[in-house]
Design an enzyme around this catalytic site. Structure first.
Site, PDB file in Angstrom:
ATOM      1  N   ARG A 246      11.478  -5.680   5.005  1.00  0.00           N
ATOM      2  CA  ARG A 246      11.292  -4.256   4.671  1.00  0.00           C
ATOM      3  C   ARG A 246      12.261  -3.401   5.493  1.00  0.00           C
ATOM      4  O   ARG A 246      12.517  -3.648   6.668  1.00  0.00           O
ATOM      5  CB  ARG A 246       9.872  -3.810   4.998  1.00  0.00           C
ATOM      6  CG  ARG A 246       9.743  -2.280   4.917  1.00  0.00           C
ATOM      7  CD  ARG A 246       8.360  -1.763   5.193  1.00  0.00           C
ATOM      8  NE  ARG A 246       7.604  -2.529   6.133  1.00  0.00           N
ATOM      9  CZ  ARG A 246       6.279  -2.542   6.159  1.00  0.00           C
ATOM     10  NH1 ARG A 246       5.586  -1.832   5.313  1.00  0.00           N
ATOM     11  NH2 ARG A 246       5.648  -3.248   7.059  1.00  0.00           N
TER      12      ARG A 246
ATOM     13  N   LYS B 264       0.839  -1.216   0.000  1.00  0.00           N
ATOM     14  CA  LYS B 264       0.000   0.000   0.000  1.00  0.00           C
ATOM     15  C   LYS B 264       0.865   1.253   0.000  1.00  0.00           C
ATOM     16  O   LYS B 264       0.678   2.166  -0.794  1.00  0.00           O
ATOM     17  CB  LYS B 264      -0.928   0.025   1.239  1.00  0.00           C
ATOM     18  CG  LYS B 264      -1.858  -1.166   1.346  1.00  0.00           C
ATOM     19  CD  LYS B 264      -2.760  -1.074   2.559  1.00  0.00           C
ATOM     20  CE  LYS B 264      -2.035  -1.166   3.899  1.00  0.00           C
ATOM     21  NZ  LYS B 264      -1.405  -2.478   4.170  1.00  0.00           N
TER      22      LYS B 264
ATOM     23  N   ARG C 105      -0.539  -9.067  13.167  1.00  0.00           N
ATOM     24  CA  ARG C 105      -1.149  -8.037  12.310  1.00  0.00           C
ATOM     25  C   ARG C 105      -2.009  -8.683  11.223  1.00  0.00           C
ATOM     26  O   ARG C 105      -3.068  -8.174  10.887  1.00  0.00           O
ATOM     27  CB  ARG C 105      -0.047  -7.153  11.704  1.00  0.00           C
ATOM     28  CG  ARG C 105       0.590  -6.232  12.753  1.00  0.00           C
ATOM     29  CD  ARG C 105       1.939  -5.687  12.312  1.00  0.00           C
ATOM     30  NE  ARG C 105       1.892  -5.005  11.052  1.00  0.00           N
ATOM     31  CZ  ARG C 105       2.956  -4.837  10.259  1.00  0.00           C
ATOM     32  NH1 ARG C 105       4.133  -5.298  10.619  1.00  0.00           N
ATOM     33  NH2 ARG C 105       2.831  -4.195   9.129  1.00  0.00           N
TER      34      ARG C 105
ATOM     35  N   ARG D 122      11.243  -1.552  11.172  1.00  0.00           N
ATOM     36  CA  ARG D 122      10.089  -1.249  12.024  1.00  0.00           C
ATOM     37  C   ARG D 122       9.940  -2.263  13.144  1.00  0.00           C
ATOM     38  O   ARG D 122      10.109  -3.470  12.929  1.00  0.00           O
ATOM     39  CB  ARG D 122       8.825  -1.249  11.160  1.00  0.00           C
ATOM     40  CG  ARG D 122       8.343   0.150  10.853  1.00  0.00           C
ATOM     41  CD  ARG D 122       7.258   0.158   9.814  1.00  0.00           C
ATOM     42  NE  ARG D 122       6.067  -0.601  10.189  1.00  0.00           N
ATOM     43  CZ  ARG D 122       4.967  -0.640   9.437  1.00  0.00           C
ATOM     44  NH1 ARG D 122       4.927   0.038   8.295  1.00  0.00           N
ATOM     45  NH2 ARG D 122       3.929  -1.331   9.808  1.00  0.00           N
TER      46      ARG D 122
ATOM     47  N   ARG E 100      -9.848   0.681   8.925  1.00  0.00           N
ATOM     48  CA  ARG E 100      -9.476  -0.703   9.209  1.00  0.00           C
ATOM     49  C   ARG E 100     -10.581  -1.462   9.919  1.00  0.00           C
ATOM     50  O   ARG E 100     -10.411  -2.636  10.231  1.00  0.00           O
ATOM     51  CB  ARG E 100      -8.246  -0.704  10.124  1.00  0.00           C
ATOM     52  CG  ARG E 100      -6.929  -0.884   9.390  1.00  0.00           C
ATOM     53  CD  ARG E 100      -5.863  -0.775  10.446  1.00  0.00           C
ATOM     54  NE  ARG E 100      -4.671  -1.476  10.132  1.00  0.00           N
ATOM     55  CZ  ARG E 100      -3.629  -0.931   9.522  1.00  0.00           C
ATOM     56  NH1 ARG E 100      -3.667   0.313   9.115  1.00  0.00           N
ATOM     57  NH2 ARG E 100      -2.543  -1.635   9.321  1.00  0.00           N
TER      58      ARG E 100
END
Ligand code: AP5
Length: 214
Positions: free
Chosen positions: A134, A21, A171, A160, A95
Protein backbone atom coordinates in the site's frame (compact mmCIF):
# COMPACT_ATOMS: atom_id res chain seq x y z
CA UNK A 1 -32.26 10.73 -5.83
CA UNK A 2 -34.56 7.70 -5.39
CA UNK A 3 -33.07 5.10 -3.07
CA UNK A 4 -30.66 7.48 -1.34
CA UNK A 5 -33.19 8.27 1.38
CA UNK A 6 -33.36 4.53 2.19
CA UNK A 7 -29.61 4.15 2.60
CA UNK A 8 -28.22 3.70 6.10
CA UNK A 9 -26.25 6.63 7.44
CA UNK A 10 -24.80 5.63 10.80
CA UNK A 11 -22.27 3.06 9.79
CA UNK A 12 -19.29 1.15 11.09
CA UNK A 13 -16.79 -0.50 8.73
CA UNK A 14 -14.99 -3.48 10.19
CA UNK A 15 -12.45 -5.95 8.90
CA UNK A 16 -8.81 -6.85 9.44
CA UNK A 17 -5.87 -4.56 8.57
CA UNK A 18 -5.61 -4.11 4.81
CA UNK A 19 -9.10 -5.50 4.10
CA UNK A 20 -10.06 -2.40 2.10
CA UNK A 21 -12.05 -0.42 4.69
CA UNK A 22 -10.46 2.94 3.84
CA UNK A 23 -10.72 2.34 0.07
CA UNK A 24 -14.43 1.50 0.21
CA UNK A 25 -15.28 3.98 2.98
CA UNK A 26 -14.19 6.92 0.82
CA UNK A 27 -16.53 5.85 -2.01
CA UNK A 28 -19.51 5.29 0.31
CA UNK A 29 -19.00 8.65 2.04
CA UNK A 30 -18.80 10.43 -1.30
CA UNK A 31 -22.01 8.74 -2.43
CA UNK A 32 -23.96 9.37 0.79
CA UNK A 33 -22.49 12.77 1.61
CA UNK A 34 -21.43 11.72 5.11
CA UNK A 35 -18.02 12.14 6.78
CA UNK A 36 -15.52 9.28 7.05
CA UNK A 37 -14.29 9.11 10.63
CA UNK A 38 -11.13 7.00 10.60
CA UNK A 39 -9.45 6.70 14.00
CA UNK A 40 -6.23 5.57 12.27
CA UNK A 41 -6.22 8.70 10.07
CA UNK A 42 -6.94 10.98 13.04
CA UNK A 43 -4.16 9.39 15.11
CA UNK A 44 -1.67 9.64 12.19
CA UNK A 45 -2.64 13.30 11.58
CA UNK A 46 -1.97 14.04 15.27
CA UNK A 47 1.37 12.27 15.09
CA UNK A 48 2.33 14.31 12.00
CA UNK A 49 1.28 17.50 13.81
CA UNK A 50 3.35 16.52 16.86
CA UNK A 51 0.30 16.41 19.15
CA UNK A 52 0.06 12.65 19.68
CA UNK A 53 1.44 11.55 23.06
CA UNK A 54 4.68 9.60 22.56
CA UNK A 55 3.35 6.48 24.30
CA UNK A 56 0.44 6.27 21.82
CA UNK A 57 2.78 6.75 18.83
CA UNK A 58 4.90 3.90 20.17
CA UNK A 59 1.88 1.58 20.46
CA UNK A 60 0.82 2.35 16.86
CA UNK A 61 4.32 1.78 15.50
CA UNK A 62 4.45 -1.62 17.19
CA UNK A 63 1.07 -2.75 15.79
CA UNK A 64 -0.80 -2.74 19.12
CA UNK A 65 -4.09 -1.08 20.01
CA UNK A 66 -4.21 2.39 21.52
CA UNK A 67 -6.02 2.34 24.94
CA UNK A 68 -9.81 2.47 24.70
CA UNK A 69 -10.18 5.76 26.60
CA UNK A 70 -7.92 7.65 24.18
CA UNK A 71 -9.85 6.58 21.06
CA UNK A 72 -13.29 6.81 22.67
CA UNK A 73 -12.58 10.45 23.68
CA UNK A 74 -11.31 11.21 20.18
CA UNK A 75 -14.41 9.71 18.53
CA UNK A 76 -16.71 11.47 21.00
CA UNK A 77 -15.20 14.83 20.05
CA UNK A 78 -15.40 14.08 16.33
CA UNK A 79 -19.03 12.85 16.37
CA UNK A 80 -20.07 16.03 18.21
CA UNK A 81 -19.02 18.11 15.18
CA UNK A 82 -21.89 19.46 13.05
CA UNK A 83 -21.01 17.46 9.90
CA UNK A 84 -21.79 14.20 11.75
CA UNK A 85 -25.34 15.29 12.59
CA UNK A 86 -26.92 13.46 9.64
CA UNK A 87 -24.71 10.41 9.69
CA UNK A 88 -21.13 9.19 9.63
CA UNK A 89 -19.03 6.22 8.66
CA UNK A 90 -16.68 5.00 11.38
CA UNK A 91 -13.63 3.31 9.85
CA UNK A 92 -11.42 1.34 12.25
CA UNK A 93 -13.58 2.02 15.33
CA UNK A 94 -14.76 0.26 17.44
CA UNK A 95 -11.95 -2.26 17.80
CA UNK A 96 -12.86 -3.71 21.18
CA UNK A 97 -16.18 -4.60 22.83
CA UNK A 98 -15.54 -1.82 25.37
CA UNK A 99 -15.27 0.70 22.48
CA UNK A 100 -18.49 -0.68 20.95
CA UNK A 101 -20.31 -0.28 24.27
CA UNK A 102 -18.99 3.28 24.63
CA UNK A 103 -20.19 4.11 21.10
CA UNK A 104 -23.67 2.73 21.82
CA UNK A 105 -23.82 4.85 24.98
CA UNK A 106 -22.72 7.99 23.08
CA UNK A 107 -25.39 7.46 20.43
CA UNK A 108 -28.09 6.56 22.95
CA UNK A 109 -27.48 9.91 24.68
CA UNK A 110 -28.71 11.50 21.42
CA UNK A 111 -31.49 8.91 20.94
CA UNK A 112 -29.53 7.43 18.06
CA UNK A 113 -28.49 3.90 17.13
CA UNK A 114 -25.95 2.41 14.79
CA UNK A 115 -27.67 1.13 11.64
CA UNK A 116 -25.11 -1.15 10.01
CA UNK A 117 -21.83 -2.82 10.95
CA UNK A 118 -20.34 -3.81 7.61
CA UNK A 119 -17.64 -6.47 7.79
CA UNK A 120 -15.17 -6.82 4.91
CA UNK A 121 -13.99 -10.42 4.92
CA UNK A 122 -10.49 -11.13 3.59
CA UNK A 123 -8.22 -14.04 4.65
CA UNK A 124 -4.82 -13.33 6.25
CA UNK A 125 -3.05 -14.84 3.21
CA UNK A 126 -4.07 -11.78 1.10
CA UNK A 127 -3.76 -9.13 3.81
CA UNK A 128 0.03 -9.04 4.18
CA UNK A 129 0.54 -8.20 0.50
CA UNK A 130 -2.27 -5.64 0.55
CA UNK A 131 -0.75 -3.77 3.48
CA UNK A 132 2.94 -4.07 2.54
CA UNK A 133 2.41 -2.77 -1.01
CA UNK A 134 0.00 0.00 0.00
CA UNK A 135 1.09 3.57 -0.67
CA UNK A 136 -0.83 6.75 0.14
CA UNK A 137 -0.58 10.10 -1.64
CA UNK A 138 0.47 12.60 1.05
CA UNK A 139 -1.28 15.48 -0.69
CA UNK A 140 -4.65 13.91 -1.49
CA UNK A 141 -4.92 11.01 0.98
CA UNK A 142 -5.71 8.72 -1.98
CA UNK A 143 -4.88 5.07 -1.27
CA UNK A 144 -2.94 3.13 -3.93
CA UNK A 145 -1.47 -0.35 -4.23
CA UNK A 146 1.75 -0.97 -6.14
CA UNK A 147 0.25 -4.08 -7.78
CA UNK A 148 -3.56 -3.74 -7.77
CA UNK A 149 -4.05 0.02 -8.06
CA UNK A 150 -0.78 1.65 -9.17
CA UNK A 151 -0.29 5.35 -8.38
CA UNK A 152 0.18 7.99 -11.11
CA UNK A 153 3.80 9.07 -11.72
CA UNK A 154 3.29 12.48 -10.06
CA UNK A 155 1.89 11.10 -6.77
CA UNK A 156 3.72 12.09 -3.58
CA UNK A 157 3.83 8.66 -1.99
CA UNK A 158 4.11 7.66 1.62
CA UNK A 159 4.71 4.15 2.99
CA UNK A 160 3.02 3.82 6.39
CA UNK A 161 5.43 3.01 9.21
CA UNK A 162 3.17 0.14 10.37
CA UNK A 163 2.94 -1.42 6.88
CA UNK A 164 6.12 -3.47 7.22
CA UNK A 165 5.49 -7.21 7.33
CA UNK A 166 6.49 -7.85 10.96
CA UNK A 167 4.20 -5.04 12.20
CA UNK A 168 1.34 -6.10 9.90
CA UNK A 169 1.51 -9.58 11.48
CA UNK A 170 1.17 -8.00 14.94
CA UNK A 171 -1.80 -5.93 13.75
CA UNK A 172 -3.45 -9.11 12.43
CA UNK A 173 -2.90 -10.75 15.83
CA UNK A 174 -4.44 -7.73 17.61
CA UNK A 175 -7.44 -7.99 15.29
CA UNK A 176 -7.92 -11.69 16.06
CA UNK A 177 -7.43 -11.15 19.79
CA UNK A 178 -9.58 -8.06 20.42
CA UNK A 179 -11.48 -6.82 17.38
CA UNK A 180 -13.05 -10.01 16.00
CA UNK A 181 -15.14 -10.17 19.21
CA UNK A 182 -16.94 -6.98 18.19
CA UNK A 183 -18.67 -8.83 15.32
CA UNK A 184 -20.77 -11.14 17.60
CA UNK A 185 -21.56 -8.03 19.71
CA UNK A 186 -23.20 -6.44 16.64
CA UNK A 187 -24.68 -9.77 15.49
CA UNK A 188 -26.75 -9.75 18.68
CA UNK A 189 -28.12 -6.37 17.55
CA UNK A 190 -28.90 -7.83 14.10
CA UNK A 191 -26.96 -5.14 12.21
CA UNK A 192 -24.03 -7.09 10.71
CA UNK A 193 -23.70 -7.24 6.93
CA UNK A 194 -20.80 -9.25 5.51
CA UNK A 195 -19.10 -8.56 2.20
CA UNK A 196 -16.51 -10.73 0.45
CA UNK A 197 -13.51 -8.41 0.19
CA UNK A 198 -11.34 -10.74 -1.88
CA UNK A 199 -12.76 -9.66 -5.26
CA UNK A 200 -11.57 -6.71 -7.38
CA UNK A 201 -12.01 -3.23 -5.89
CA UNK A 202 -14.89 -2.50 -8.30
CA UNK A 203 -16.70 -5.73 -7.46
CA UNK A 204 -16.28 -5.09 -3.74
CA UNK A 205 -17.66 -1.56 -4.17
CA UNK A 206 -20.73 -2.97 -5.91
CA UNK A 207 -21.30 -5.48 -3.11
CA UNK A 208 -20.77 -2.83 -0.41
CA UNK A 209 -23.25 -0.45 -2.02
CA UNK A 210 -25.78 -3.29 -2.36
CA UNK A 211 -25.31 -4.28 1.30
CA UNK A 212 -25.96 -0.68 2.38
CA UNK A 213 -28.93 -0.18 0.07
CA UNK A 214 -27.14 2.59 -1.83
P1 AP5 B 1 -5.93 1.92 10.93
O1 AP5 B 1 -5.43 3.05 10.17
O2 AP5 B 1 -7.39 1.84 11.25
O3 AP5 B 1 -5.45 0.59 10.19
P2 AP5 B 1 -6.16 -0.81 9.92
O4 AP5 B 1 -7.46 -1.12 10.55
O5 AP5 B 1 -5.08 -1.77 10.24
O6 AP5 B 1 -6.61 -0.74 8.49
P3 AP5 B 1 -5.75 -0.30 7.29
O7 AP5 B 1 -5.78 1.17 7.15
O8 AP5 B 1 -4.41 -0.98 7.37
O9 AP5 B 1 -6.49 -1.06 6.10
P4 AP5 B 1 -7.85 -0.82 5.35
O10 AP5 B 1 -8.79 -1.93 5.70
O11 AP5 B 1 -8.34 0.58 5.50
O12 AP5 B 1 -7.36 -1.09 3.85
P5 AP5 B 1 -7.10 -0.09 2.62
O13 AP5 B 1 -8.41 0.35 2.05
O14 AP5 B 1 -6.09 0.93 2.93
O15 AP5 B 1 -5.16 1.79 12.33
C1 AP5 B 1 -3.78 1.93 12.44
C2 AP5 B 1 -3.35 1.85 13.91
O16 AP5 B 1 -3.97 2.91 14.67
C3 AP5 B 1 -3.78 0.55 14.64
O17 AP5 B 1 -2.87 -0.50 14.43
C4 AP5 B 1 -3.82 1.04 16.11
O18 AP5 B 1 -2.54 1.12 16.65
C5 AP5 B 1 -4.37 2.46 15.98
N1 AP5 B 1 -5.84 2.51 16.06
C6 AP5 B 1 -6.69 2.99 15.11
N2 AP5 B 1 -7.97 2.88 15.51
C7 AP5 B 1 -7.93 2.33 16.76
C8 AP5 B 1 -8.94 1.94 17.69
N3 AP5 B 1 -10.25 2.10 17.42
N4 AP5 B 1 -8.55 1.40 18.86
C9 AP5 B 1 -7.24 1.24 19.17
N5 AP5 B 1 -6.23 1.57 18.32
C10 AP5 B 1 -6.56 2.11 17.12
O19 AP5 B 1 -6.50 -1.17 1.59
C11 AP5 B 1 -5.24 -1.78 1.84
C12 AP5 B 1 -4.47 -1.94 0.52
O20 AP5 B 1 -5.13 -2.89 -0.31
C13 AP5 B 1 -4.39 -0.65 -0.32
O21 AP5 B 1 -3.14 -0.61 -0.96
C14 AP5 B 1 -5.52 -0.81 -1.34
O22 AP5 B 1 -5.22 -0.12 -2.56
C15 AP5 B 1 -5.54 -2.31 -1.55
N6 AP5 B 1 -6.88 -2.84 -1.81
C16 AP5 B 1 -8.06 -2.44 -1.25
N7 AP5 B 1 -9.07 -3.17 -1.74
C17 AP5 B 1 -8.52 -4.08 -2.61
C18 AP5 B 1 -9.07 -5.12 -3.43
N8 AP5 B 1 -10.38 -5.39 -3.44
N9 AP5 B 1 -8.20 -5.84 -4.20
C19 AP5 B 1 -6.85 -5.57 -4.20
N10 AP5 B 1 -6.29 -4.58 -3.43
C20 AP5 B 1 -7.11 -3.85 -2.65
Amino acid sequence: MPGAAMASRRLVFMGPPGAGKGTQAKLVCEKLGIPQVSTGDILRARKAAGTLPAELAKIMASGGLVPDKAVVDLVGERLAEPDCKNGFLLDGFPRTVAQAEALDAMLAAHLQKLEVALVLEVPDSLLIERAVLRRTDKRTGQIYHLKYNPPPPDADLEHRADDHEDVVRKRLAAYAESTAAVIPYYEKQGIVRRVDGTKSMQEVTKAVFAALGV
